[in-house]
Motif scaffolding. Structure first.
Motif, PDB file in Angstrom:
ATOM      1  N   GLU A 113      29.342  27.107 -20.118  1.00 49.30           N
ATOM      2  CA  GLU A 113      28.269  26.119 -19.955  1.00 49.30           C
ATOM      3  C   GLU A 113      26.918  26.824 -20.065  1.00 49.30           C
ATOM      4  OE1 GLU A 113      28.507  22.862 -19.484  1.00 49.30           O
ATOM      5  OE2 GLU A 113      30.669  22.618 -19.144  1.00 49.30           O
ATOM      6  N   LEU A 114      26.028  26.279 -20.910  1.00 47.80           N
ATOM      7  CA  LEU A 114      24.682  26.832 -21.059  1.00 47.80           C
ATOM      8  C   LEU A 114      23.689  26.049 -20.214  1.00 47.80           C
ATOM      9  CD1 LEU A 114      24.491  27.605 -24.892  1.00 47.80           C
ATOM     10  CD2 LEU A 114      25.462  28.972 -23.029  1.00 47.80           C
ATOM     11  N   GLU A 115      22.607  26.706 -19.832  1.00 40.41           N
ATOM     12  CA  GLU A 115      21.598  26.091 -18.965  1.00 40.41           C
ATOM     13  C   GLU A 115      20.459  25.514 -19.786  1.00 40.41           C
ATOM     14  OE1 GLU A 115      18.690  27.177 -15.146  1.00 40.41           O
ATOM     15  OE2 GLU A 115      20.083  28.672 -15.972  1.00 40.41           O
ATOM     16  N   TYR A 116      20.226  24.221 -19.587  1.00 42.99           N
ATOM     17  CA  TYR A 116      19.141  23.560 -20.313  1.00 42.99           C
ATOM     18  C   TYR A 116      17.782  24.131 -19.882  1.00 42.99           C
ATOM     19  CZ  TYR A 116      15.721  20.048 -21.691  1.00 42.99           C
ATOM     20  OH  TYR A 116      14.616  19.425 -22.215  1.00 42.99           O
ATOM     21  N   GLY A 117      16.925  24.356 -20.858  1.00 45.57           N
ATOM     22  CA  GLY A 117      15.588  24.846 -20.590  1.00 45.57           C
ATOM     23  C   GLY A 117      15.472  26.358 -20.605  1.00 45.57           C
ATOM     24  N   LYS A 118      16.586  27.045 -20.335  1.00 47.33           N
ATOM     25  CA  LYS A 118      16.576  28.516 -20.337  1.00 47.33           C
ATOM     26  C   LYS A 118      17.429  29.091 -21.466  1.00 47.33           C
ATOM     27  CE  LYS A 118      15.555  29.287 -15.450  1.00 47.33           C
ATOM     28  NZ  LYS A 118      15.992  29.953 -14.187  1.00 47.33           N
ATOM     29  N   GLU A 119      18.540  28.420 -21.765  1.00 44.97           N
ATOM     30  CA  GLU A 119      19.434  28.928 -22.808  1.00 44.97           C
ATOM     31  C   GLU A 119      19.526  28.005 -24.016  1.00 44.97           C
ATOM     32  OE1 GLU A 119      22.627  31.588 -20.351  1.00 44.97           O
ATOM     33  OE2 GLU A 119      22.866  29.399 -20.220  1.00 44.97           O
ATOM     34  N   PHE A 120      19.290  26.710 -23.803  1.00 45.41           N
ATOM     35  CA  PHE A 120      19.258  25.786 -24.934  1.00 45.41           C
ATOM     36  C   PHE A 120      18.245  24.679 -24.658  1.00 45.41           C
ATOM     37  CE2 PHE A 120      21.850  23.147 -22.231  1.00 45.41           C
ATOM     38  CZ  PHE A 120      21.690  21.837 -22.693  1.00 45.41           C
ATOM     39  N   LEU A 121      17.786  24.081 -25.730  1.00 50.09           N
ATOM     40  CA  LEU A 121      16.866  22.952 -25.671  1.00 50.09           C
ATOM     41  C   LEU A 121      17.450  21.811 -26.496  1.00 50.09           C
ATOM     42  CD1 LEU A 121      13.567  24.913 -26.459  1.00 50.09           C
ATOM     43  CD2 LEU A 121      14.513  24.412 -24.190  1.00 50.09           C
ATOM     44  N   THR A 122      17.072  20.609 -26.162  1.00 48.49           N
ATOM     45  CA  THR A 122      17.487  19.453 -26.947  1.00 48.49           C
ATOM     46  C   THR A 122      16.473  18.347 -26.753  1.00 48.49           C
ATOM     47  OG1 THR A 122      19.351  18.001 -27.514  1.00 48.49           O
ATOM     48  CG2 THR A 122      18.912  18.345 -25.159  1.00 48.49           C
ATOM     49  N   GLY A 123      16.547  17.348 -27.596  1.00 47.29           N
ATOM     50  CA  GLY A 123      15.637  16.214 -27.490  1.00 47.29           C
ATOM     51  C   GLY A 123      16.393  14.919 -27.366  1.00 47.29           C
ATOM     52  N   PRO A 124      15.696  13.836 -27.047  1.00 49.26           N
ATOM     53  CA  PRO A 124      16.349  12.545 -26.860  1.00 49.26           C
ATOM     54  C   PRO A 124      16.858  11.963 -28.174  1.00 49.26           C
ATOM     55  CG  PRO A 124      13.972  12.275 -26.852  1.00 49.26           C
ATOM     56  CD  PRO A 124      14.221  13.750 -26.888  1.00 49.26           C
ATOM     57  N   SER A 125      17.779  11.029 -28.057  1.00 44.25           N
ATOM     58  CA  SER A 125      18.267  10.288 -29.213  1.00 44.25           C
ATOM     59  C   SER A 125      17.382   9.065 -29.435  1.00 44.25           C
ATOM     60  CB  SER A 125      19.712   9.832 -28.993  1.00 44.25           C
ATOM     61  OG  SER A 125      20.093   8.878 -29.968  1.00 44.25           O
ATOM     62  N   ALA A 126      17.036   8.804 -30.678  1.00 41.88           N
ATOM     63  CA  ALA A 126      16.278   7.598 -30.998  1.00 41.88           C
ATOM     64  C   ALA A 126      17.190   6.388 -31.117  1.00 41.88           C
ATOM     65  CB  ALA A 126      15.508   7.793 -32.305  1.00 41.88           C
ATOM     66  N   TYR A 127      18.510   6.620 -31.128  1.00 39.02           N
ATOM     67  CA  TYR A 127      19.465   5.529 -31.318  1.00 39.02           C
ATOM     68  C   TYR A 127      20.135   5.080 -30.020  1.00 39.02           C
ATOM     69  CZ  TYR A 127      19.455   5.446 -36.426  1.00 39.02           C
ATOM     70  OH  TYR A 127      19.102   5.274 -37.730  1.00 39.02           O
ATOM     71  N   ALA A 128      20.727   6.052 -29.308  1.00 36.79           N
ATOM     72  CA  ALA A 128      21.614   5.689 -28.194  1.00 36.79           C
ATOM     73  C   ALA A 128      21.052   6.157 -26.864  1.00 36.79           C
ATOM     74  CB  ALA A 128      22.992   6.291 -28.408  1.00 36.79           C
ATOM     75  N   GLU A 129      21.341   5.376 -25.810  1.00 37.19           N
ATOM     76  CA  GLU A 129      20.951   5.779 -24.465  1.00 37.19           C
ATOM     77  C   GLU A 129      21.896   6.844 -23.923  1.00 37.19           C
ATOM     78  OE1 GLU A 129      20.607   2.252 -22.123  1.00 37.19           O
ATOM     79  OE2 GLU A 129      18.682   1.681 -23.017  1.00 37.19           O
ATOM     80  N   GLN A 130      23.147   6.799 -24.360  1.00 36.96           N
ATOM     81  CA  GLN A 130      24.131   7.821 -23.982  1.00 36.96           C
ATOM     82  C   GLN A 130      24.684   8.448 -25.257  1.00 36.96           C
ATOM     83  OE1 GLN A 130      24.894   8.714 -20.817  1.00 36.96           O
ATOM     84  NE2 GLN A 130      23.520   7.166 -19.938  1.00 36.96           N
ATOM     85  N   SER A 131      24.604   9.774 -25.350  1.00 36.92           N
ATOM     86  CA  SER A 131      25.090  10.468 -26.541  1.00 36.92           C
ATOM     87  C   SER A 131      26.056  11.570 -26.124  1.00 36.92           C
ATOM     88  CB  SER A 131      23.921  11.081 -27.319  1.00 36.92           C
ATOM     89  OG  SER A 131      22.968  10.095 -27.679  1.00 36.92           O
ATOM     90  N   GLU A 132      27.188  11.641 -26.821  1.00 34.70           N
ATOM     91  CA  GLU A 132      28.164  12.694 -26.552  1.00 34.70           C
ATOM     92  C   GLU A 132      28.946  12.975 -27.824  1.00 34.70           C
ATOM     93  OE1 GLU A 132      32.019  13.785 -23.693  1.00 34.70           O
ATOM     94  OE2 GLU A 132      30.722  12.061 -23.217  1.00 34.70           O
ATOM     95  N   VAL A 133      29.117  14.254 -28.142  1.00 30.67           N
ATOM     96  CA  VAL A 133      29.915  14.637 -29.302  1.00 30.67           C
ATOM     97  C   VAL A 133      30.621  15.947 -29.007  1.00 30.67           C
ATOM     98  CG1 VAL A 133      27.957  15.848 -30.410  1.00 30.67           C
ATOM     99  CG2 VAL A 133      29.877  15.030 -31.800  1.00 30.67           C
ATOM    100  N   THR A 134      31.893  16.023 -29.404  1.00 27.15           N
ATOM    101  CA  THR A 134      32.681  17.248 -29.338  1.00 27.15           C
ATOM    102  C   THR A 134      33.251  17.499 -30.720  1.00 27.15           C
ATOM    103  OG1 THR A 134      33.282  16.874 -27.021  1.00 27.15           O
ATOM    104  CG2 THR A 134      34.647  18.414 -28.277  1.00 27.15           C
ATOM    105  N   ALA A 135      33.033  18.697 -31.250  1.00 27.17           N
ATOM    106  CA  ALA A 135      33.494  18.978 -32.614  1.00 27.17           C
ATOM    107  C   ALA A 135      33.524  20.476 -32.858  1.00 27.17           C
ATOM    108  CB  ALA A 135      32.575  18.295 -33.629  1.00 27.17           C
ATOM    109  N   PRO A 136      34.332  20.911 -33.844  1.00 26.73           N
ATOM    110  CA  PRO A 136      34.318  22.319 -34.254  1.00 26.73           C
ATOM    111  C   PRO A 136      32.968  22.679 -34.857  1.00 26.73           C
ATOM    112  CG  PRO A 136      36.230  21.153 -35.141  1.00 26.73           C
ATOM    113  CD  PRO A 136      35.317  20.113 -34.591  1.00 26.73           C
ATOM    114  N   VAL A 137      32.642  23.971 -34.829  1.00 24.64           N
ATOM    115  CA  VAL A 137      31.342  24.429 -35.313  1.00 24.64           C
ATOM    116  C   VAL A 137      31.509  25.274 -36.571  1.00 24.64           C
ATOM    117  CG1 VAL A 137      29.194  25.599 -34.699  1.00 24.64           C
ATOM    118  CG2 VAL A 137      30.545  24.475 -32.915  1.00 24.64           C
TER     119      VAL A 137
END
Length: 544
Positions: A113-137
């Motif tokens: 698990e990475l820590e938001y703000g210190k190890e990763f950043l992200t922004g809001p979705s313009a489409y959905a109020e709840q967003s979740e995705v699991t997939a290979p990289v």
């Protein structure tokens, strides 16, 4: 714009431009800009009463009404929606719900698990109020595709239904403007190939330019996008469910099963080699919650009809953005109003004076002139982009765009810069117009900034319209002034700050010269027998 690099470019370029020989002025039209009118427009638009003209604010609405009043007084025809001067735009403002963002890496042996703000950043979705995705990289290098430059970072890998990870930036050997355009298309490249998410890897090279912690400071600002007639956000790529920006110090688990290590990738980048795409062998889960609200803000448009029976159906479009960044949240300052005198009350003032000159010249141009003040430039060129998608005149009949954004009217300039002038025949029009006032057309003094892709003309360029972005150059006429230093000082001390206000030592007579050149550019384009055209070797002549 990044202040540090722009200031450095201004100072370094001064020595290169200071010795430019000035052309002797030739006779020009009797009609002229008026210094007092420029001052009156600027002082109103940049007044405290308008509170920084933020998109969707009361202050910006007042600015729009002021522009409409001037267009009406000049007798210009409305060119907005439903017979009005306004093109009203709905925007969705999206905010990341506090504490909702998570990023986990499943290596098959452990979940990190990475820590938001210190190890990763992200922004809001313009489409959905709840967003979740699991997939290979899948690693895809820079994430770029260009047949012209021999790039395909998706070659021989399948990213359909997967999350792609790419390094920040672009190859060093790409030309700056072309590279900036490709860099802005990374989401499109991924979405077109079926990706469901994007991870951007913050590299050690990027850390030297902009530390990860600096990016984190601006992460909680809302994002804004315009909505189309169906209420859908524009170009948000609905198929891209998740996205994140990860610090390289936290990215090692992503390479736990990879055939190539992260350090090997960075070594390739240091040698200016192009990393090849490959499967990472791990999966990632990205989650977040977003909050949405809607705001509304107008573009303002007016037309001076042309005089030629045929050419009047073609349009030269002048643009200047009327919005600014509103009120600062910095409580340590006594003045909280970002007035935006140079950015961009000065540009709108020049646009209004240019319109008056066309009306009062007594010589109606052959083509029609469309004067367009656009909103939400500071939010990502959104007002101009909306107009380019939903123009109030036929897009194919727009022959050129002349953009006015932040002419720094603080010194008696001896040259102008027209970003984009090397891509189309508009460069000839600018040089001819400037020469009438003894002003040189200089080359771009800071090509590494790719400014041609960073103002309101760019959405027109992407629709195939030749465009130039006119700015005061770095050379001053008098020996007692150093234009590059003054320009650089403005960015260092006043750009996007409350001190960008009418109390600056504004040179309104220089503003008159700038306005006169601007007028002559449009007049030349409007009366030319041939419409402007892209140069055959320009990358922007045939954009997808």
């Amino acid at each position: 714009m990044r202040i540090r690099t722009l200031v450095a470019a201004a100072v370094l370029s001064t020595g290169l431009l200071a010795c430019t020989e000035q052309a002797a002025p030739v006779a020009h039209a009797a009609v002229s800009g008026d210094a007092k009118a420029l001052q009156a427009h600027l002082e109103f638009l940049a007044s405290d009463a308008l509170e920084g003209r933020d998109t969707g604010s009361r202050g910006h609405e007042i600015a729009a009404q002021y522009i409409v009043s001037n267009f009406k007084a000049l007798g210009l025809e409305p060119a907005g929606d439903n017979g009005t001067y306004y093109q009203r735009i709905k925007f969705r403002r999206s905010s990341l719900k506090e504490g909702s963002a998570s990023f986990s890496i499943d290596t098959g042996e452990e979940v990190v698990e990475l820590e938001y703000g210190k190890e990763f950043l992200t922004g809001p979705s313009a489409y959905a109020e709840q967003s979740e995705v699991t997939a290979p990289v899948v690693f895809v290098g820079y994430g770029l595709v260009s047949e012209e430059f021999g790039l395909n970072d998706y070659a021989n890998v399948d990213v359909d239904g997967k999350i792609v990870m790419m390094v920040s930036g672009r190859p060093a050997d790409l030309p700056s403007e072309e590279g900036a355009h490709l860099n802005s298309s990374k989401k499109r490249f991924a979405a077109e190939r079926g990706a469901v998410g994007i991870i951007t890897l913050h590299t050690p090279a990027r850390e030297e330019v902009r530390p990860f912690k600096v990016s984190a400071m601006y992460q909680r600002a809302p994002s804004v996008t315009w909505l189309n007639q169906e209420g859908e956000p524009n170009r948000a790529y609905k198929s891209l469910v998740g996205g994140a920006y990860i610090d390289f110090n936290a990215a090692e688990p992503l390479f736990a099963k990879a055939a190539i290590s992260m350090d090997e990738v960075f070594a390739q980048l240091e040698k200016e080699q192009q990393p090849k795409p490959f499967e990472l062998g791990v999966s990632v889960t990205l989650k977040l919650a977003s909050e949405h609200d809607e705001i509304s803000s107008p573009n303002v448009a007016a037309i001076l009809p042309g005089s030629d029976p045929e050419l009047k159906n073609e349009y030269v479009v002048y643009t200047a953005h009327s919005d600014h960044i509103g009120m600062t949240q910095d409580l340590s300052q006594d003045d909280h109003i970002n007035n935006g005198a140079m950015d961009n009350a000065s540009g709108v003032s020049v646009l209004l004076e240019t319109a008056r000159m066309f009306v009062e010249s007594g010589e109606r141009p052959k083509r029609s002139i469309l004067f367009l003040s656009v909103t939400a430039e500071e939010r990502g060129l959104l007002g101009a982009d909306y107009f380019a998608h939903f123009p109030t005149v036929p897009l194919q009949q727009i022959v050129a765009n002349v953009n006015l954004d932040m002419p720094v009217l603080l010194y008696d300039f001896a040259d102008v810069i027209a970003f984009g002038s090397t891509h189309s025949t508009l460069g000839e029009s600018v040089a001819e117009a400037a020469g009438q006032y003894g002003i040189e057309l200089s080359e771009d003094p800071m090509p590494e900034q790719a400014i041609f892709t960073r103002s309101d003309h760019y959405p027109f360029v992407k629709k195939g319209v030749p465009a130039v972005f006119l700015m005061t150059g770095f050379t001053a006429k008098g020996e007692d002034e150093n234009g590059g230093e003054i320009w650089g000082q403005f960015f260092a001390e006043h750009y996007h700050r409350p001190s960008d206000q009418p109390s600056l030592p504004i040179n309104y007579e220089a503003g008159v010269v700038f306005t006169n050149i601007n007028y002559e550019i449009g007049k030349t384009i409007a009366n030319d027998a041939e419409r402007p055209r892209w140069l055959a070797d320009s990358f922007f002549a045939d954009l997808d």
